[in-house]
Scaffold this motif. Structure first.
Motif, PDB file in Angstrom:
ATOM      1  N   ALA A 141       4.232  18.499  -6.379  1.00  8.37           N
ATOM      2  CA  ALA A 141       3.520  17.657  -6.882  1.00  8.37           C
ATOM      3  C   ALA A 141       3.377  16.437  -5.680  1.00  8.37           C
ATOM      4  O   ALA A 141       4.374  16.113  -5.149  1.00  8.37           O
ATOM      5  N   ALA A 142       2.200  16.136  -5.431  1.00  7.50           N
ATOM      6  CA  ALA A 142       1.857  15.111  -4.403  1.00  7.50           C
ATOM      7  C   ALA A 142       0.936  13.896  -4.834  1.00  7.50           C
ATOM      8  O   ALA A 142      -0.095  14.572  -5.529  1.00  7.50           O
ATOM      9  N   PHE A 143       1.091  12.670  -4.558  1.00  3.32           N
ATOM     10  CA  PHE A 143       0.194  11.647  -4.642  1.00  3.32           C
ATOM     11  C   PHE A 143      -0.240  11.326  -3.353  1.00  3.32           C
ATOM     12  O   PHE A 143       0.468  10.881  -2.450  1.00  3.32           O
ATOM     13  N   SER A 144      -1.651  11.543  -2.985  1.00  2.00           N
ATOM     14  CA  SER A 144      -2.312  11.111  -1.588  1.00  2.00           C
ATOM     15  C   SER A 144      -3.395  10.047  -1.802  1.00  2.00           C
ATOM     16  O   SER A 144      -4.003  10.082  -0.837  1.00  2.00           O
ATOM     17  N   ASP A 145      -3.444   9.332  -2.788  1.00  3.89           N
ATOM     18  CA  ASP A 145      -4.614   8.551  -3.028  1.00  3.89           C
ATOM     19  C   ASP A 145      -4.048   6.951  -2.695  1.00  3.89           C
ATOM     20  O   ASP A 145      -3.573   6.460  -3.551  1.00  3.89           O
ATOM     21  N   ALA A 146      -4.336   6.939  -1.264  1.00  6.01           N
ATOM     22  CA  ALA A 146      -3.798   5.296  -0.943  1.00  6.01           C
ATOM     23  C   ALA A 146      -4.224   4.288  -1.816  1.00  6.01           C
ATOM     24  O   ALA A 146      -5.181   4.115  -1.976  1.00  6.01           O
ATOM     25  N   THR A 147      -2.988   3.675  -2.279  1.00 10.54           N
ATOM     26  CA  THR A 147      -3.377   2.618  -3.608  1.00 10.54           C
ATOM     27  C   THR A 147      -2.473   1.319  -3.027  1.00 10.54           C
ATOM     28  O   THR A 147      -1.343   1.512  -2.787  1.00 10.54           O
ATOM     29  N   THR A 148      -3.053   0.368  -3.009  1.00 12.21           N
ATOM     30  CA  THR A 148      -2.478  -0.947  -2.930  1.00 12.21           C
ATOM     31  C   THR A 148      -2.324  -1.631  -4.098  1.00 12.21           C
ATOM     32  O   THR A 148      -3.181  -1.727  -4.955  1.00 12.21           O
ATOM     33  N   ILE A 149      -0.888  -1.992  -4.342  1.00 14.51           N
ATOM     34  CA  ILE A 149      -0.389  -2.568  -5.620  1.00 14.51           C
ATOM     35  C   ILE A 149       0.222  -3.841  -5.619  1.00 14.51           C
ATOM     36  O   ILE A 149       0.878  -4.301  -4.377  1.00 14.51           O
ATOM     37  N   GLN A 150      -0.212  -4.986  -6.116  1.00 14.32           N
ATOM     38  CA  GLN A 150       0.312  -6.363  -6.188  1.00 14.32           C
ATOM     39  C   GLN A 150       1.724  -6.473  -7.140  1.00 14.32           C
ATOM     40  O   GLN A 150       1.474  -6.131  -8.198  1.00 14.32           O
ATOM     41  N   ILE A 151       2.687  -6.534  -6.486  1.00 14.21           N
ATOM     42  CA  ILE A 151       4.026  -6.448  -7.233  1.00 14.21           C
ATOM     43  C   ILE A 151       4.662  -7.760  -7.547  1.00 14.21           C
ATOM     44  O   ILE A 151       5.741  -7.760  -7.919  1.00 14.21           O
ATOM     45  N   ALA A 152       3.838  -8.957  -7.290  1.00 17.90           N
ATOM     46  CA  ALA A 152       4.391 -10.070  -7.304  1.00 17.90           C
ATOM     47  C   ALA A 152       4.471 -10.672  -8.889  1.00 17.90           C
ATOM     48  O   ALA A 152       5.307 -11.292  -9.342  1.00 17.90           O
ATOM     49  N   PRO A 153       3.345 -10.220  -9.712  1.00 19.96           N
ATOM     50  CA  PRO A 153       3.366 -10.698 -11.182  1.00 19.96           C
ATOM     51  C   PRO A 153       4.504 -10.152 -11.778  1.00 19.96           C
ATOM     52  O   PRO A 153       4.968  -9.004 -11.422  1.00 19.96           O
ATOM     53  N   PRO A 154       5.024 -10.799 -12.827  1.00 19.83           N
ATOM     54  CA  PRO A 154       6.372 -10.458 -13.667  1.00 19.83           C
ATOM     55  C   PRO A 154       6.093  -9.231 -14.401  1.00 19.83           C
ATOM     56  O   PRO A 154       4.907  -9.143 -14.792  1.00 19.83           O
ATOM     57  N   THR A 155       7.030  -8.316 -14.474  1.00 23.43           N
ATOM     58  CA  THR A 155       6.871  -7.152 -15.191  1.00 23.43           C
ATOM     59  C   THR A 155       7.946  -6.991 -16.307  1.00 23.43           C
ATOM     60  O   THR A 155       8.124  -5.939 -17.063  1.00 23.43           O
ATOM     61  N   GLU A 156       8.892  -7.890 -16.471  1.00 23.57           N
ATOM     62  CA  GLU A 156      10.007  -8.069 -17.242  1.00 23.57           C
ATOM     63  C   GLU A 156      10.898  -6.812 -16.805  1.00 23.57           C
ATOM     64  O   GLU A 156      11.357  -5.976 -17.870  1.00 23.57           O
ATOM     65  N   GLU A 209       0.817  -1.058   0.257  1.00 27.21           N
ATOM     66  CA  GLU A 209      -0.105  -0.187   0.201  1.00 27.21           C
ATOM     67  C   GLU A 209       0.875   1.325   0.212  1.00 27.21           C
ATOM     68  O   GLU A 209       1.589   1.625   0.742  1.00 27.21           O
ATOM     69  N   VAL A 210       0.700   2.185  -1.143  1.00 26.06           N
ATOM     70  CA  VAL A 210       1.470   3.242  -1.092  1.00 26.06           C
ATOM     71  C   VAL A 210       0.581   4.358  -0.804  1.00 26.06           C
ATOM     72  O   VAL A 210      -0.700   4.702  -1.155  1.00 26.06           O
ATOM     73  N   THR A 211       0.927   5.236   0.439  1.00 28.55           N
ATOM     74  CA  THR A 211      -0.214   6.326   0.912  1.00 28.55           C
ATOM     75  C   THR A 211      -0.017   7.479   0.321  1.00 28.55           C
ATOM     76  O   THR A 211      -0.848   8.506   0.366  1.00 28.55           O
ATOM     77  N   SER A 212       1.553   7.808  -0.076  1.00 31.41           N
ATOM     78  CA  SER A 212       1.628   9.043  -0.680  1.00 31.41           C
ATOM     79  C   SER A 212       3.149   9.182  -1.135  1.00 31.41           C
ATOM     80  O   SER A 212       4.158   8.312  -1.052  1.00 31.41           O
ATOM     81  N   VAL A 213       3.485  10.052  -2.224  1.00 27.48           N
ATOM     82  CA  VAL A 213       4.427  10.445  -2.845  1.00 27.48           C
ATOM     83  C   VAL A 213       4.718  11.784  -3.145  1.00 27.48           C
ATOM     84  O   VAL A 213       3.416  12.521  -3.552  1.00 27.48           O
ATOM     85  N   THR A 214       5.663  12.603  -2.814  1.00 22.65           N
ATOM     86  CA  THR A 214       5.849  13.819  -3.042  1.00 22.65           C
ATOM     87  C   THR A 214       7.206  13.999  -3.885  1.00 22.65           C
ATOM     88  O   THR A 214       8.302  13.546  -3.308  1.00 22.65           O
ATOM     89  N   VAL A 215       6.947  14.650  -4.659  1.00 19.48           N
ATOM     90  CA  VAL A 215       8.132  15.478  -5.661  1.00 19.48           C
ATOM     91  C   VAL A 215       7.841  16.798  -5.951  1.00 19.48           C
ATOM     92  O   VAL A 215       6.987  17.181  -6.597  1.00 19.48           O
ATOM     93  N   GLY A 216       8.813  17.617  -5.319  1.00 17.70           N
ATOM     94  CA  GLY A 216       9.059  19.181  -5.590  1.00 17.70           C
ATOM     95  C   GLY A 216       7.189  19.479  -4.843  1.00 17.70           C
ATOM     96  O   GLY A 216       6.974  19.138  -3.810  1.00 17.70           O
TER      97      GLY A 216
END
Length: 244
Positions: A79-94, A70-77
């Motif tokens: 700009a900010a992302f604050s919409d808590a989102t859960t990502i399943q990172i096990a599937p392969p992405t090459e 679950e990523v709850t925030s990202v801030t760069v300069g």
């Protein structure tokens, strides 16, 4: 002949010319417009393909069926992302990672990134010499990763990339303080005391001592607390970049 007033005005104008030229030159070199920063979450090969036995010090091989972050925030300069989102990172992405968000940013170079993780659920199995242990662990260890060491360059009308990297192998470190920890699973496997199944539960880990694991100065009394401490170290930036 110039009057004193005229001479003063002319001199002031001449003195301002270099400053005006310098300002004009600086503005011309400054980036203009906005670009888009695409944020990805990536668990690297250790999540997508598993941790092989030869990478572990005690011969256990780890396979992840699921690794939800679950990523709850990202801030760069600004700009900010604050919409808590859960990502399943096990599937392969090459090697691509899983797309999280797009952040519109003024063109320029950014030297620092902040982000925060919430709930993390890890589902998988470990195998050694025909013995298999399974696990399904959910960790509520909200962690903020501040001043992450990376350089993000955003160009006008272009897309750039930022990666939140999850180092799954930290879960199996044998030390909280060593700069060169080994990867081990034997103590976690031994915590399974239920003859009816081979699943390692939270309750079993809470009842198990940390044994020879190096806790440093932390007050950690059982293997569940040990895993929680390691969970807080999972986050990196753009591969090996570190954060506070």
């Amino acid at each position: 002949m110039f009057s004193p007033t005229t001479r003063t005005t002319a001199l002031a104008s001449l003195l301002l010319l270099p400053l005006a030229a310098a300002c004009g030159e600086s503005d011309a070199q400054s980036p203009e417009g906005q670009g888009m920063l695409n944020v990805f979450v990536y668990g690297e090969e250790f999540v997508e393909e598993g941790i092989p036995a030869d990478a572990m010090s005690d011969g256990w091989a780890i396979d992840f069926e699921g690794f939800a972050v679950e990523v709850t925030s990202v801030t760069v300069g600004d700009a900010a992302f604050s919409d808590a989102t859960t990502i399943q990172i096990a599937p392969p992405t090459e090697g691509e990672g899983h797309h999280l968000a797009e952040l519109p940013l003024d063109a320029g170079t950014y030297e620092s990134v902040d982000y925060a993780l919430g709930t993390i659920r890890v589902v998988g199995s470990a195998e050694k010499e025909g013995v298999t242990k399974t696990f399904d662990w959910t960790f509520e260890v909200p962690t903020t990763y501040a001043e992450c060491h990376t350089t993000v360059t955003v160009e006008a009308d272009q897309s750039s990339r930022l990666e939140l990297t999850i180092h799954a192998d930290h879960l199996f470190y044998d030390s909280l303080v060593s700069e060169d920890p080994a990867l081990v699973f034997a103590l976690l496997a031994a915590a399974d005391g239920d003859d009816e199944n081979d699943d390692i539960s939270r309750e079993e880990l809470e009842a198990a001592s940390v044994g020879t694991l190096d806790v440093g100065n932390e007050e950690i009394e059982n293997l569940w607390e040990w895993l929680e401490a390691q969970v807080a170290t999972l986050g990196h930036i753009d591969g090996e970049g570190h954060c506070h």
